[in-house]
Every structure is written in C-alpha cells, then in structure tokens.
Design a protein around this motif. Sequence first.
Motif, PDB file in Angstrom:
ATOM      1  N   THR B   5       0.864  -1.005  -0.023  1.00 24.12           N
ATOM      2  CA  THR B   5       0.068  -0.014  -0.105  1.00 24.12           C
ATOM      3  C   THR B   5       0.908   1.416  -0.022  1.00 24.12           C
ATOM      4  O   THR B   5       0.484   2.389  -0.565  1.00 24.12           O
ATOM      5  CB  THR B   5      -0.931   0.023   1.131  1.00 24.12           C
ATOM      6  OG1 THR B   5      -0.227  -0.407   2.397  1.00 24.12           O
ATOM      7  CG2 THR B   5      -2.275  -0.734   0.997  1.00 24.12           C
ATOM      8  N   VAL B   6       1.868   1.177   0.824  1.00 26.04           N
ATOM      9  CA  VAL B   6       2.777   2.328   0.658  1.00 26.04           C
ATOM     10  C   VAL B   6       3.329   2.485  -0.648  1.00 26.04           C
ATOM     11  O   VAL B   6       3.187   3.587  -1.188  1.00 26.04           O
ATOM     12  CB  VAL B   6       4.034   2.004   1.681  1.00 26.04           C
ATOM     13  CG1 VAL B   6       4.981   3.197   1.422  1.00 26.04           C
ATOM     14  CG2 VAL B   6       3.665   2.182   2.846  1.00 26.04           C
ATOM     15  N   THR B   7       3.863   1.512  -1.548  1.00 25.72           N
ATOM     16  CA  THR B   7       4.135   1.819  -2.869  1.00 25.72           C
ATOM     17  C   THR B   7       2.956   2.418  -3.598  1.00 25.72           C
ATOM     18  O   THR B   7       3.012   3.334  -4.584  1.00 25.72           O
ATOM     19  CB  THR B   7       5.036   0.698  -3.357  1.00 25.72           C
ATOM     20  OG1 THR B   7       4.100  -0.415  -2.929  1.00 25.72           O
ATOM     21  CG2 THR B   7       6.250   0.505  -3.043  1.00 25.72           C
ATOM     22  N   ASN B  11       2.963   5.396  -5.539  1.00 26.83           N
ATOM     23  CA  ASN B  11       2.614   5.747  -7.140  1.00 26.83           C
ATOM     24  C   ASN B  11       2.020   6.531  -7.382  1.00 26.83           C
ATOM     25  O   ASN B  11       1.910   7.294  -8.716  1.00 26.83           O
ATOM     26  CB  ASN B  11       2.620   4.252  -7.676  1.00 26.83           C
ATOM     27  CG  ASN B  11       4.030   3.258  -7.762  1.00 26.83           C
ATOM     28  OD1 ASN B  11       5.021   3.994  -7.519  1.00 26.83           O
ATOM     29  ND2 ASN B  11       3.888   2.115  -7.499  1.00 26.83           N
ATOM     30  N   LEU B  12       0.653   6.365  -7.050  1.00 21.51           N
ATOM     31  CA  LEU B  12      -0.486   7.276  -7.186  1.00 21.51           C
ATOM     32  C   LEU B  12       0.108   8.710  -7.388  1.00 21.51           C
ATOM     33  O   LEU B  12      -0.134   9.518  -8.180  1.00 21.51           O
ATOM     34  CB  LEU B  12      -1.415   7.389  -6.263  1.00 21.51           C
ATOM     35  CG  LEU B  12      -2.709   6.519  -6.530  1.00 21.51           C
ATOM     36  CD1 LEU B  12      -3.616   6.240  -5.375  1.00 21.51           C
ATOM     37  CD2 LEU B  12      -3.437   6.844  -7.915  1.00 21.51           C
ATOM     38  N   LYS B  13       0.783   9.091  -6.291  1.00 24.58           N
ATOM     39  CA  LYS B  13       1.159  10.629  -5.983  1.00 24.58           C
ATOM     40  C   LYS B  13       2.182  10.862  -7.157  1.00 24.58           C
ATOM     41  O   LYS B  13       2.063  11.973  -7.685  1.00 24.58           O
ATOM     42  CB  LYS B  13       1.762  10.912  -4.682  1.00 24.58           C
ATOM     43  CG  LYS B  13       0.717  10.760  -3.614  1.00 24.58           C
ATOM     44  CD  LYS B  13       1.732  11.370  -2.233  1.00 24.58           C
ATOM     45  CE  LYS B  13       0.542  10.953  -1.122  1.00 24.58           C
ATOM     46  NZ  LYS B  13       1.281  11.135  -0.011  1.00 24.58           N
ATOM     47  N   VAL B  14       3.168   9.919  -7.286  1.00 28.94           N
ATOM     48  CA  VAL B  14       4.149  10.323  -8.520  1.00 28.94           C
ATOM     49  C   VAL B  14       3.397  10.311  -9.845  1.00 28.94           C
ATOM     50  O   VAL B  14       3.906  11.260 -10.452  1.00 28.94           O
ATOM     51  CB  VAL B  14       5.230   9.036  -8.242  1.00 28.94           C
ATOM     52  CG1 VAL B  14       6.091   9.303  -9.651  1.00 28.94           C
ATOM     53  CG2 VAL B  14       6.061   9.078  -7.247  1.00 28.94           C
ATOM     54  N   ILE B 358      18.394  10.657   0.682  1.00 28.39           N
ATOM     55  CA  ILE B 358      17.088  10.287   0.081  1.00 28.39           C
ATOM     56  C   ILE B 358      16.606   8.919   0.000  1.00 28.39           C
ATOM     57  O   ILE B 358      15.498   8.357   0.293  1.00 28.39           O
ATOM     58  CB  ILE B 358      16.925  10.663  -1.628  1.00 28.39           C
ATOM     59  CG1 ILE B 358      17.132  12.386  -1.607  1.00 28.39           C
ATOM     60  CG2 ILE B 358      15.813  10.098  -2.157  1.00 28.39           C
ATOM     61  CD1 ILE B 358      15.899  12.844  -0.769  1.00 28.39           C
ATOM     62  N   LEU B 359      17.847   8.205   0.021  1.00 29.32           N
ATOM     63  CA  LEU B 359      17.531   6.570   0.135  1.00 29.32           C
ATOM     64  C   LEU B 359      17.100   6.240   1.638  1.00 29.32           C
ATOM     65  O   LEU B 359      15.801   5.290   1.739  1.00 29.32           O
ATOM     66  CB  LEU B 359      18.942   5.792  -0.492  1.00 29.32           C
ATOM     67  CG  LEU B 359      19.208   5.829  -1.626  1.00 29.32           C
ATOM     68  CD1 LEU B 359      20.815   5.190  -1.856  1.00 29.32           C
ATOM     69  CD2 LEU B 359      18.217   5.172  -2.538  1.00 29.32           C
ATOM     70  N   LEU B 365      10.643   6.905   5.892  1.00 29.22           N
ATOM     71  CA  LEU B 365       9.483   7.930   6.035  1.00 29.22           C
ATOM     72  C   LEU B 365       7.945   7.408   5.612  1.00 29.22           C
ATOM     73  O   LEU B 365       7.828   6.600   4.598  1.00 29.22           O
ATOM     74  CB  LEU B 365       9.841   9.226   5.482  1.00 29.22           C
ATOM     75  CG  LEU B 365      10.885   9.979   6.060  1.00 29.22           C
ATOM     76  CD1 LEU B 365      11.133  11.195   5.257  1.00 29.22           C
ATOM     77  CD2 LEU B 365      10.741  10.329   7.571  1.00 29.22           C
ATOM     78  N   ARG B 366       7.262   8.077   6.233  1.00 25.43           N
ATOM     79  CA  ARG B 366       5.538   7.786   5.737  1.00 25.43           C
ATOM     80  C   ARG B 366       5.620   8.295   4.208  1.00 25.43           C
ATOM     81  O   ARG B 366       6.179   9.116   3.583  1.00 25.43           O
ATOM     82  CB  ARG B 366       4.813   8.757   6.499  1.00 25.43           C
ATOM     83  CG  ARG B 366       3.521   9.102   5.882  1.00 25.43           C
ATOM     84  CD  ARG B 366       2.791  10.036   6.699  1.00 25.43           C
ATOM     85  NE  ARG B 366       3.175  11.541   6.217  1.00 25.43           N
ATOM     86  CZ  ARG B 366       3.269  12.489   6.993  1.00 25.43           C
ATOM     87  NH1 ARG B 366       2.987  12.438   8.237  1.00 25.43           N
ATOM     88  NH2 ARG B 366       3.784  13.611   6.439  1.00 25.43           N
ATOM     89  N   ASP B 367       4.720   7.256   3.270  1.00 22.66           N
ATOM     90  CA  ASP B 367       4.662   7.423   2.188  1.00 22.66           C
ATOM     91  C   ASP B 367       6.170   7.418   1.189  1.00 22.66           C
ATOM     92  O   ASP B 367       5.945   8.069   0.211  1.00 22.66           O
ATOM     93  CB  ASP B 367       3.898   8.494   1.526  1.00 22.66           C
ATOM     94  CG  ASP B 367       2.287   8.390   1.910  1.00 22.66           C
ATOM     95  OD1 ASP B 367       2.155   7.373   1.882  1.00 22.66           O
ATOM     96  OD2 ASP B 367       1.827   9.697   1.717  1.00 22.66           O
ATOM     97  N   GLY B 368       6.920   6.679   1.729  1.00 26.42           N
ATOM     98  CA  GLY B 368       8.192   6.526   0.939  1.00 26.42           C
ATOM     99  C   GLY B 368       8.904   7.902   0.746  1.00 26.42           C
ATOM    100  O   GLY B 368       9.701   8.285  -0.176  1.00 26.42           O
ATOM    101  N   GLY B 369       8.317   8.711   1.907  1.00 22.12           N
ATOM    102  CA  GLY B 369       9.158  10.189   1.875  1.00 22.12           C
ATOM    103  C   GLY B 369       8.665  10.946   0.599  1.00 22.12           C
ATOM    104  O   GLY B 369       9.431  11.938   0.098  1.00 22.12           O
ATOM    105  N   PHE B 370       7.746  10.893  -0.063  1.00 25.38           N
ATOM    106  CA  PHE B 370       7.260  11.492  -1.172  1.00 25.38           C
ATOM    107  C   PHE B 370       7.461  13.122  -1.212  1.00 25.38           C
ATOM    108  O   PHE B 370       8.109  13.762  -1.766  1.00 25.38           O
ATOM    109  CB  PHE B 370       5.705  11.247  -1.538  1.00 25.38           C
ATOM    110  CG  PHE B 370       5.232  11.879  -2.636  1.00 25.38           C
ATOM    111  CD1 PHE B 370       5.705  11.493  -3.973  1.00 25.38           C
ATOM    112  CD2 PHE B 370       4.584  13.266  -2.651  1.00 25.38           C
ATOM    113  CE1 PHE B 370       5.052  12.389  -5.191  1.00 25.38           C
ATOM    114  CE2 PHE B 370       4.107  13.807  -3.658  1.00 25.38           C
ATOM    115  CZ  PHE B 370       4.422  13.380  -5.136  1.00 25.38           C
ATOM    116  N   GLU B 371       6.762  13.676   0.015  1.00 29.16           N
ATOM    117  CA  GLU B 371       6.924  14.953   0.314  1.00 29.16           C
ATOM    118  C   GLU B 371       8.250  15.651   0.421  1.00 29.16           C
ATOM    119  O   GLU B 371       8.573  16.582  -0.071  1.00 29.16           O
ATOM    120  CB  GLU B 371       6.162  15.235   1.606  1.00 29.16           C
ATOM    121  CG  GLU B 371       4.695  15.194   1.854  1.00 29.16           C
ATOM    122  CD  GLU B 371       3.905  16.180   1.240  1.00 29.16           C
ATOM    123  OE1 GLU B 371       4.405  17.392   1.342  1.00 29.16           O
ATOM    124  OE2 GLU B 371       2.870  16.060   0.235  1.00 29.16           O
TER     125      GLU B 371
END
Lengths: 322, 1048
Positions: B5-7, B11-14, B358-359, B365-371
């Motif tokens: 779900t995280v990805t 992915n949605l956000k990306v 970044i890695l 981080l939450r949401d894979g650090g998107f923000e």
Amino acid sequence: MKETRKLQKRNLNGVRGETKVEVTDVKRVGKKIQRKKKEKVSNVDLSEQPQASQLQAISSEKPKTKKKKIQKSKEINSSPADGKLSGKMKKRKEKGGDVDTITEPNLEAISTEKVEEKKSKMNKTKKKRKAKEITRASVEDDNQKREGKSKKSNKKKKMDMTSMKENQIEEEEDVYEISSGDEDCTKGMKKWVTDYYESRPGIDELQKRIDDFMTAHDERLEKEKQEKEAKAAEGGWTVVVHHKGRKKSTEAESGTAVGSFSQASLEDKIAKKKQSEPVAHGFYRFQRREAQRNEILALQSKFEQDKKRIQQLRAARRFKPF
Amino acid sequence: MEADTVTDSRNLKVSDLLKDVRFDYDSLSQLVDASVSSIKEVIDGIPEDFKVTSELAPSFVNDIGADKVDFSFKKPNGFSLCGSYSIRCMAKPDASVDLLVHMPKECFYEKDYMNHRYHAKRCLYLCVIKKHLLSSSSIEKVVWSTLQNEARKPVLVVFPAKKLDQFPGFSIRIIPSATSLFNVAKLSMSRNNVRSVTADGVPEPTPTYNSSILEDMFLEENSEFLKKTFSEWQELGDALILLKIWAKQRSSIYVHDCLNGFLITVILAYLATHAKINKALKALDIFRVTLDFIATSKLWERGLYLPTQSEIRVSKEEKMQFRELFPVVICDSSTFVNLTFRMTSVGFQELQDEASLILKCMEKLRDGGFEEIFMTKIDFPVKYDHCIRLQLKGKTALSMSGFCLDKECWRIYEQKVHSLLLEGLGDRAKSIRVVWNNMDQDWHVENGLSVLDREPLFIGISVSSTEKAFRTVDIGPDAENKIEALRFRKFWGEKSDLRRFKDGRIAESTVWETQQWARHLIMKHIVEYILKRHLSLSSDDIVQLVEQLDFSLIYGDKDPISLSGNLLQVFEIFSKCLREIEDIPLKVSSVQPLDSAFRSTSVFPPEPHPVACEKIDSRRLQKLLPSCIPAMEVMIQLEGSGNWPMDDLAIEKTKSAFLLKIAESLQNVKGIPCTATEDNVDVFIGGYAFRLRILHERGLSLVKREIGADPVKQVSSTDKMLFIRSQHASMINGLQGRFPTYAPVTRLAKRWVAAHLFSGCLAEEAIELLVAHIFLTPLPLGVPCSRINGFLRFLRLLADYDWMFFPLIVDINNDFGRNDEKEINDNFMSSRKGYEEDRQNISSAMFLAAPYDKASEAWTTTRPNLSEQKRLGAYARSSANVLSKLILEEHNDSVQWECLFRTPLHNYDAVILLHRDKLPYPRRLLFPSELNQGKHVARGKASRLFNPFLLPGDLKRSHEELKNKLMVDFEPTKCLLSGLQEEFGTLKPWYDHIGGDAIGLTWNKHNSKKRERDEEEESNPMELLKAVGEMGKGMVRDIYMLKPPRFV
C-alpha cells in the motif's frame, strides 16, 4: 532602503493576505459590498493625489496634545530602531506612484471609512466630503510619523485651516479619558494589587481556613451519611455496617496473608496470560482468517484515505513542487 | 502487504506529480516549430562575408585574453533541437528549449583552439546573430546567459513574440556547436593551449580549457546519443523528470560545479546502456536505482565510460589521465570529453550525501518520503548551519592574473576560499560548500567579465557536532615538528600560540576565548579571522549569519541563560531541604522541576533576586531591583497513605494543608521564607521563588491504568495535568541534553510565537514539542546545529506541515512501536471525524502526539483552533520567507532582522496599548508599540500604585517589609486578560505573555441565538471598548479601534 521597503511590504502582504481569507470566511454576504467600497476608495485615492499632498502639509499642524503624547512615549522608550523604521515607512509612503503603496493605505482607508460611515448616517454629509476625509485620515497617519518635520507649503496650510480645526475638536471629544483608578478598588490596577495582597493573609490564617473547610466538609459527609442511614432505617431495613478501611489482610501474630492476593501477583498473572496468547494466536483457522480479513480491511481503508487525500491535494494543487 | 500500500499510494502521487510537471508536447511542438523557423529565417537572412571584428564585444574579447579574432561571417551549417525538449523530458516550470547552431568551419582557422580565440569567435558569432534577431518582429527580446555558469561560453536566450498562456516564460536557448572544427588530438588533456598558463616558465596542461572546447565539438553527437537512448522508453523519461525535480529542489547540488539536467540525463543513459536498469522497472524504481548508484557505486572511482559507436577503446593510460585530472569522470561516446569536467570533488561528495539521504527517506518515512523528496525545497539557508556571504565586488586581487586561464578566476577563488576554511575549521565542519553564482541576470557580453563579481559568494557550512564547534582550544602540531609548526604559525599568524598542555605536550595552538553563553560565536570568529588574514577582506565584506537573532533573547549585553547553572544548584539545595523535612505527617518522597527554566528552554530564565533569599544582603540592594519575581513550579510527591479523602475538592484542600505545613516547617526550622495563598505556596530560596505542587499518587495510578484500558473512573484533572507536565519536563530535559542547540532554538521559537501575539493560541509546551520534532526527525536534512537554521526549520514546519491530514508524531525517546503508531492514527482519525461535514468541525487542529500523550489531549486540543492555526501558518510562512531572504541576499541590517519579531498591529480589529512602565518585566519588551491608525477610542492614565522596580524608599525598610513588597508572579497583563475573557466574550484577545505592551482584539463570531442577547453590547462597540479600558484602569494607555464588528 529599497530593499527594506520590499521586505516590509512582503512581510505585511503575506500576513494581510491571510487575514483577508479569514474575512471572506466570515462575511460572504458583505463581501460584494466591500469590494465595491474598496474600488471606490482606490479611485478616490488616485484622483485626489494632489490634494492629498496639500493635506499632508496642513496636517503637520497636529493637535498639540497628540504631539505631546508621542514625544512622551518617545522619552519612555526611544528605541533607535523604531525611529529608523518609521523613517523608512515615511519614505515608502512618499513614493505614492507605486501600485503597491497605493493598495496598502487603501486597506487602512477602508477601516476608517467604516467609522466615518457610521457618523455619516447621523449627519448625512456629501459623498465628496467623505472621500476627502478618508484621504485625510490616512494622510494623518503618515504625519504622526513625520512628527512635524515637514514645514513646507505654508500658504496651503492656511487655506484649509478652518476645516482642520473642526476635525481636531471632533477628535478630542471622541477620545474617552480613563482615570488612573488609584482611588477605585473595584477595577483595574488598584483591584489587582489589592487582590494580590488580600490573597496572602499569612500561613496561619490560611491554615485556619482549611481547617474550617475540612471540619465543615467532614460534618457534611457525616450528615449525609446519617440521613441516608435514617432513610434506610425508616423503610424497615437494617443497615449493614461497612467497615471502614482496608480489610485485614495479614494475621497480626503470624504475618501470613489472609484471603487476599497482592497487586504484584495479579499483574504477573495478567502478564502471563497475555504472553500465552500469541501462541494461540493463529492456531485456529478462523483466527487466521479473521486476522487476514482485518488486515485487508485496514489496508483498504488506508488506501481509500490516501486516494481521498490525493484528491484534496489535487484540488489544492499541492503537486506543484516549485 | 503493508509495503504494497505504501508503494501504491506513492505511485499514485508520483503519477499525479508527473502529470502536473510534464508538458503537453502537441501544443508545445507547434509553438517550438514556429519559433524555431522564425529564428532560422532571421539567421538565414544575415548577409554573408562581412567582416566580424572584436568591435562587437571588445571588453569580452579583451577580458578572456584573445587576439586575432576577426573572421568573415558565414551562415551556420544547420540547426538542431537538442536537450530535454528533444527527448520530451522537460519539467515545469522551466520552459526553455535548446537549439544548436552549427558554426561553419570557414569562420575558424586551424589554430583557433589556442588562447581563447575559439571562445572569442564563438561569442562574436552570437553577437551577430543577436543583432539580427533583435531587428525581427517575431522576437520579443534576447538576453545573454551562459552555459553552466561558464562566463567564457555565453549563450543567447530568445523570447519569441508569439506566446501561449500554457507555457509561461517560454524561451529558446541558442547554443553554438563546433562539430569537427578542430583536430581532436590538439585538444588532448595533456596539452597546453593557453600560453599564459605556466608554472615557473614551463607550460602546464590546460585540461579544463580543452574540455570546454571539446564539449562544444561533441554537443551534437552526444545529444543524438541521448535521443536514441530515451526514445521509446517512457519510464526512463519519467524517471529523468523525477530526478530533475529532486535535484532542482536542492540548491546545493543543482549548481555549476555539481549536477545539471544534462548530466542527470547522461547518468541515466549510462545506466540504461549498461543494463543497470531494464525496461520492466517503473519510473520510481529507476529513480531509486539511480540514486543508489550515485550514492554507493564503486564505478565512480574508475570513471564511467559511455558506449562508443565505433571500435575505439579508451586506453588504460587515457583512463588514468582522466582520473588524475578530474575528480569525477563520465567519458562520452567519442572518448575525448569528460562530460563532468566542471564537477568538483566537494560537489560530488555533496551529491552522494544527498542521494544517500534520499534513500534513507524512501526507506523510513511515511509514503516513502514523497513529500520530503519532491515537494520540500532544500535551499542553502535550511541546509547549512552556518551561512556566510562574501561581498567581493571590485576586489581587484581577484583578477590579477586574468579572468580566464585553464579555469575561470571565480572557480579558482571558490577553491581558495574552500581550502582556507577547511584548514581553519578542521573537524568543526562536516562539510563546507563554497558556491559563487556569479552570473548576473542582465549581463551583456559587451560589458566584459569584470562585472561578474557583483553577486556575493556564498559559503554554507554544516557543523559536525555542537561540541566540536564550541571547542575553545585547537591544538596544532608539536613544537618539535618544525616544518608543521612553521606552517601552522604561518596560517594562523599572531593567533597561534605555543602552549604547554596538561598532558605535558607542548604544541602550537589557537585559543578562542569567549563567554559560556556566546560559544556559538566561536566559529564566526575563526572564519572572520582567517578570511581577513588571507584574503585581505574587511569586516563589512564578510556577512556571517550567526548571531543576528540573539537580540531577542538578550538582556542588555548578556544572555540570561548563563545563570541557569546557578538555578540548578539552588534547586538541588531546595529539594534536599524538602526531603529532609521531618515534622509533617507524610514525608516528601520526590521533587521534580516543572518550569521550563529548569530545562533551559525558558526565553527568560529568572535572575536571582537579592530579596528572595534566606538572608538579605544589604550591600546587594543598591541597584535597580525589580519588584516582581516569577514563580517556578516544582512538583513534589508524598509518601503513600490510605487516608486521603475521596472527592476532588477535599483532595485539593488536603494538598494545600500539606503545603502550608511544609511552608511552616521550612520557615521555622530552616529559616527559609515562604508566602502562600489559598492555592499556592511560594518559597524563596537562593534568589528564586519556587511554587510547590503536590502530585497525589492515587491520581497517578489511575492515569497509568487509563493508558492501558478504557477510563473507568474520571481522574482528577489537576493530577493528570501535573503528571503530564512532569513527564514532559523530564523528556524535554533529556532531549535538551542530547542536542545542545535545541534549547536556544526553542527559546527563539517561543519568542517568535509570543512576539506575534500568539501566546493564547500555542502553549509553550507545544512549541517545545514542535522544535523537538525538528531535531528528532530531521530528514531529509541533518540535525540542525545552529539556532538560525533550527529556527528557520521551525517556521517552515509551522507553515508547511499538513496539519489537516497528518498527526505530528514526536517520538522523544524513540520508543513508539507499530501499535503505538496505529493508536495515534486512530486517535487522529477520530479527531478529524467531523471534517467531512464541516471543515471547521475538528478538534486538535494541530495534532501533536507525544509518548505521554498519544491522543493530543495535553496541549493542543482546543487551541489553536483551525483559523488560529491558519493564521499561525501564514505568519510563519512570511517570516520564513523573510528569514531565507535575509540569509541569501539582503544586506545585513539589524532593522530587517527585527522585522521577524515585529508584528503588524493593523491586523486586528482593535488594539489595546499598555503603559510600558507598568509592565512587570520591562526589559522583556522587544519593541515599543505605537499605533497611528484607526479610531482612538480611549486614553488612560498610569496607576501610581504599581511600579516594576522597588523604589529607593522601599529599600530602606526592614527586610521583612521588603519581602512583602516583592510580588510573586504578579502580572497585571494576565489579570487584564482573565478579566477580558470573563466579562467580554465577544472579544478575542491576542497577546504576548512574555512581555509585550500591546494586546490585539478581534470580534468573535456569533451564532444568531446569542446575538439577540448581546445586541446591546454589539450595537455599540465603542462603549464596549471603553468598558474594557475601565476594567484595565491604570494599565491601559490607549485603545484604538481599526474595524467595527462584522455582523453576520
């Protein structure tokens, strides 16, 4: 200098932008009207530019009381930074041609306009005069900062002298004088200081008050209890007397526990029980299925949340990184 | 499952992000075609064979030191579109398209690669083009820019007259290319092509200069290669855009000596052609693989070699040569050019650090650090602890040996400054970045190169650790080591000092003596000393951003925090006294501090007052003494007992009785003076006033049980609050010990919040938690090590955090597990339940979860509410912007720094100004407030009853009377505010609890029912304000009304 100006503007504008949002929230109805007003005022501001400069010069002859007050406050705390800043603001406002600088005093003008509007309800003056007042109000503000420095255009000063005087008197009457209140102990500083000292009557006195409270409290409790018992007795019931205090848990002689268990042992038991649970967890098929289902439900809800959030973000255009 | 779900959400956000950043190439290509064809038309229309001389740009030609530059103009061999447009990977908002103009061979001689002749002719060629473009009606304007900040290689940026609203700022960059103009062998890395580059008369190789020409010669070929790699590979292009967004957000790596869009493309192409990424990977995976490659690959040491078209192989010797000459090597497919010839080792180090950060973000981080990866701007001010600007305008020493040799003089200067600071700061600095973006926006080549030093040189330093940065003695080489010692003395000059140390060592050393509270200035002193000594700069040229905010924390010329140590000693003595008390029924079992002064996070920790002592020393009564003393709360616990009453009121009374007994005992046995009210007992000891509170352990156990299961019984709120506060105090105290910068940053943050009259909206403890979050979860940055940096991050957190949709989790001791997080999230969701129906209907607009409070009940349940939180955010944003700007560009003027703490008073509906000489702690006032607008409603006289200082008459009285004169915790402002809240519900006060002289008022909103009742009051706001003035008699100086109430 120029940079300061920019910066201040930025600072103020940022903040002001926000308050505007708040305003719109509150009064959706009034919005339209206000916008109209704003336009009107800005028109006035632009067209009356030359007149405004006249008025500036005139109003440098300020009501004397006001001047004094400013001087006084300066004496109290004459921070050099403050002086500097106001000097800068002065400069900014002098450059009236700038678009930004016009919008700023406008906002001020609106607030004054509202006040004026109220007055005008009572004595309906002509619109044009009102507009003049507005500009004057904002111009006056400038001049307080100016502190009578500008001694130009003496001729023009005399021309509008009369109308200025009228205005002065109006101002004077409006400002309500509050006394220092040093003789009145129901309000203000005097009250707070007296309250402070009265709240500290000394330790003995306080001790006495608490003792009084406690006896009254105990009496009240006792009375309540008695009443209760009396009521119960009236109904033909016997009151089973409750022994106050902890149950006797140890024999006086031997020191062994009687019919009780310690808190520690209870906690131990609970902990053990909890520990044994994970072993059983997932043993039966229904347990596993349930766990799986719960997890899926949780994931689904999270996914839904994320989708919702993205929609909201999209609405707010948060995806623009720059 | 969880990872999926995280990805998914990421992915949605990306994909959404990509949608927003990508260009619409259908409409863009039309615009580009039209613009390019009109440019072509103009250039093709230039008459041929006229003589071009240096007259077109004499200073430029002169400054780069070229001669024999005349040529006769010939039309270009052709045009081609290159760069990100040609591979359809442009990223908004940058809407510029690169157009290569192939310069014809006829304009050049065979030997023009020598002595900057090529560069001069290249520039003159562009001058001709520019002249003709300007005369065309299809072109709006043409400005000069440079290729990667290399001033000797200017390019033209053309803004066509035809525009589309879709593409704001659309422009075409005209870049000349020099395909096969010269013999490649003559430009090999070991050759000298600038005759003036010599060492002791022997010509030295000029690899950078040669690369600069070679780059132009293979521009076309390389762009073809990239086009080929990227065609038909959508995911690779998406990854490229993501990488560009990431890099552009980081100003420390997206600069001339590190990364640019072209190099990212090249690196991706390398990975793609070397099968490091395959076609099955998604864009985000390619992104991660690329960053991983940048951060960890061993290949960088060897150098990267793009696949060659023909059979040419790069020989071992050539590889060795590249490695020796350049810190980073990416050799292009022609094998002649190192595409990263501008990259420095510092720049590359920075790039690797950022990539590995970044890695970490993606992992943790939450949401894979998107923000954090894509949305957070990481500019210099927020990245570096210690920022410095050097004004080098007109420093002639700079251009003594010419502007351009092998490298350009600005790059050489950057290196020089870097090595100086590196040696001077030693291990104090983790990394030092020196960047001189010397390109002026309105630069004309006609002005030459001497004007390119107008922009300041920027230095960013990351501090390795606060302890190291605060070190007062630097030990250099031993005295016996003659050579090293001499070098050390030469570097430090008179500052170096031969000393004998405790361990018997005799060594050269430097000593940076300073007061304890000013140790954050040591680095500043060092930097200033070195730069002045070695670069002959004056103090005015060096702007260091270190202590500019300290004015808000200082009394006179001293930070009151320096007395904290004394306070802790007194507290120790006091707690011992308490524990020793014998004549009370239950003994004191523990004593714990609650006040923020004990954990160094109080803006103004109290100073010892000579009257608040066991014995008053008459000699110390001479100077001006304040008449008020703040009380610091201390929590005590008593031995257990079963005899406590059951109901809350009785418990509180019993507590008071105990406290009175303690006070009595202290007074009688130890001679420690006390004073008491019905609720409080204050003890004077060692110059401080301590206020005692008792935590009743029964309440405590109930609280504890409550955490485990659902609350069966309502716990007494006082005990619960005391418990929470004690937990908070001890946790923050621990944190403050771990991060030495934490306390000053918190103090600044508190001061800022109060200065903008938000004291009523944000509790001090909440501020402490917010700042704690910055230190505990600093990703995507490091832990802040300076107060300005920490303060800026606090402002940005306040402004940018998405409070509506996320709880802020402050995991102080790193003990939250998965279950805890779930619990917090559930609590958070229930606080947002009402959101769907009504956006205003939420509790805890700022949801702060701490280990002792997972439901955000302690500090932010009711305040700030949503609109207050928005207002806070807006103020924070504008302050953050001002602060970043002050760090980056503004001149160093203290007035501008003060603006950060000066709040505009016209944002309120009405304003109360107080008598400044009636404030209990007048020294805490930042700026005297004046108001020159609005309606002056009332004016008040000052009371004569209260004075913030003890009068000389008082001092002559007996000590007993003097003690009674000293007022504990007396704050007239607070009295006024509580009165306001009680009696004037229609007014909402905004105030500064630290010591402001202004109170802002806004009219509260009303629902219609209530309105009828308050009709009278509302109908006359003037009367209402007058009544307020009456209530604050003696304290209120002026009342202004700016806006009348708004009727709904």
